[in-house]
Design a protein around this motif. Structure first.
Motif, mmCIF file in Angstrom:
data_model
loop_
_atom_site.group_PDB
_atom_site.id
_atom_site.type_symbol
_atom_site.label_atom_id
_atom_site.label_comp_id
_atom_site.label_asym_id
_atom_site.label_seq_id
_atom_site.Cartn_x
_atom_site.Cartn_y
_atom_site.Cartn_z
ATOM 1 N N PHE A 27 0.861 -1.185 0.000
ATOM 2 C CA PHE A 27 0.000 0.000 0.000
ATOM 3 C C PHE A 27 0.897 1.235 0.000
ATOM 4 C CE2 PHE A 27 -2.250 -3.368 2.366
ATOM 5 C CZ PHE A 27 -3.349 -3.533 1.526
ATOM 6 N N TYR A 33 -4.675 2.129 0.129
ATOM 7 C CA TYR A 33 -5.305 1.658 1.369
ATOM 8 C C TYR A 33 -6.822 1.572 1.215
ATOM 9 C CZ TYR A 33 -1.079 1.814 4.260
ATOM 10 O OH TYR A 33 0.152 1.560 4.808
ATOM 11 N N LEU A 101 -4.268 -3.191 7.920
ATOM 12 C CA LEU A 101 -3.442 -3.047 6.722
ATOM 13 C C LEU A 101 -2.152 -2.329 7.095
ATOM 14 C CD1 LEU A 101 -6.075 -1.914 4.043
ATOM 15 C CD2 LEU A 101 -5.611 -4.195 4.947
ATOM 16 N N LEU A 106 -0.811 -7.523 5.482
ATOM 17 C CA LEU A 106 -2.076 -7.276 6.166
ATOM 18 C C LEU A 106 -2.428 -8.460 7.050
ATOM 19 C CD1 LEU A 106 -4.648 -8.977 4.619
ATOM 20 C CD2 LEU A 106 -3.905 -7.460 2.798
ATOM 21 N N TRP A 202 -6.429 2.464 9.014
ATOM 22 C CA TRP A 202 -6.462 1.237 8.209
ATOM 23 C C TRP A 202 -6.527 -0.010 9.088
ATOM 24 C CZ3 TRP A 202 -7.824 3.975 4.503
ATOM 25 C CH2 TRP A 202 -7.203 5.187 4.234
#
Length: 262
Positions: A27, A33, A101, A106, A202
């Motif tokens: 990301f 994201y 994330l 993740l 996130w």
């Protein structure tokens, strides 16, 4: 040698980790994201998913709701506002209890609700994210090779205590962005770490402590999660206790510096 097939059982919980190959960035910016969050929600669907179509449906929904809010009371009489649930046409294959994330990987905690649900979800999510990444950053230039490190890692969660630890482990992961190596070395500034986590978008942590962020992702499992963790305050307390424990490592190390063992 062929890899052994993994069996995921319906109704059971699993901690999932997915990493970019060679720990490359997964990301890169806020758009990436948001695409990751959108993918977690949209690919939780046994039906084929066309992201562009789903985005257009959401855009139309937002315009519709904005138009309704702009009507006078007389104009809006008899007009029934739609709910976001009416836009949700998914046939879910997993229930998402938690997500975090990070720049190159993740974490997810999933409950399988249909046969092969976790494998299908991860296949759809992973291939969708890779396709998005290649299209955005490489365009028509074909990129060869793997996008993720091998297959995703999965750990079966067998009891509430293990689940509580998994939640806290995931939710505190972003601390590494401000204090690299904190899990081994400890946390130098616990207050800063707490504040950072309560501003880190996130992750499902915000929704779990009562700060609205992406509530629709974990909505189906929210009551169960709150029961296991002791409500929103229990979630916050578990994270803060872990941070303070790691902060204690620094204090112990500093106290030893005062003594000589020669």
């Amino acid at each position: 040698m062929p890899r052994e097939k993994r069996q995921f059982e319906n109704g059971e919980l699993y901690h999932i980790t997915l990493r970019r190959i060679a720990d490359e960035v997964l990301f890169k910016d806020i758009g990436d994201y948001f695409r990751g969050i959108f993918g977690i929600y949209e690919f939780n669907n046994s039906n084929p998913v066309i992201i562009r179509k789903r985005r257009e449906e959401r855009r139309q929904f937002k315009n519709y709701m904005a138009n309704i809010r702009g009507l006078t009371p007389a104009e809006s009489a008899g007009v029934r506002p739609l709910s976001i649930k009416e836009l949700d046409k998914r046939s879910k294959i997993v229930q998402v209890l938690s997500f975090v994330l990070m720049p190159n990987h993740l974490h997810l905690i999933l409950r399988q609700i249909v046969d092969k649900g976790i494998s299908l979800f991860m296949q759809k999510f992973g291939s969708g994210l890779a396709a998005y990444f290649f299209e955005r950053y490489y365009g028509k230039m074909k990129k060869k090779g793997h996008f993720f490190q091998d297959r995703f890692n999965a750990v079966h969660i067998v009891n509430d205590r293990q689940l509580q630890v998994a939640f806290v482990y995931d939710w505190t992961n972003p601390i590494a962005l401000i204090e690299p190596g904190w899990k081994e070395k400890g946390i130098k500034n616990p207050a800063k770490a707490k504040k950072f986590l309560e501003q880190y978008r996130w992750s499902s942590y915000l929704d779990c402590i009562g700060i609205k962020n992406f509530p629709s992702i974990i909505e189906a499992e929210k009551d169960f999660l709150m029961e296991v963790m002791g409500g929103a305050e229990g979630c916050r307390q578990a994270v803060n206790d872990w941070i303070l424990q790691k902060g204690g490592i620094i204090k112990i190390a500093e106290s030893f510096k005062r003594f000589s063992f020669d």
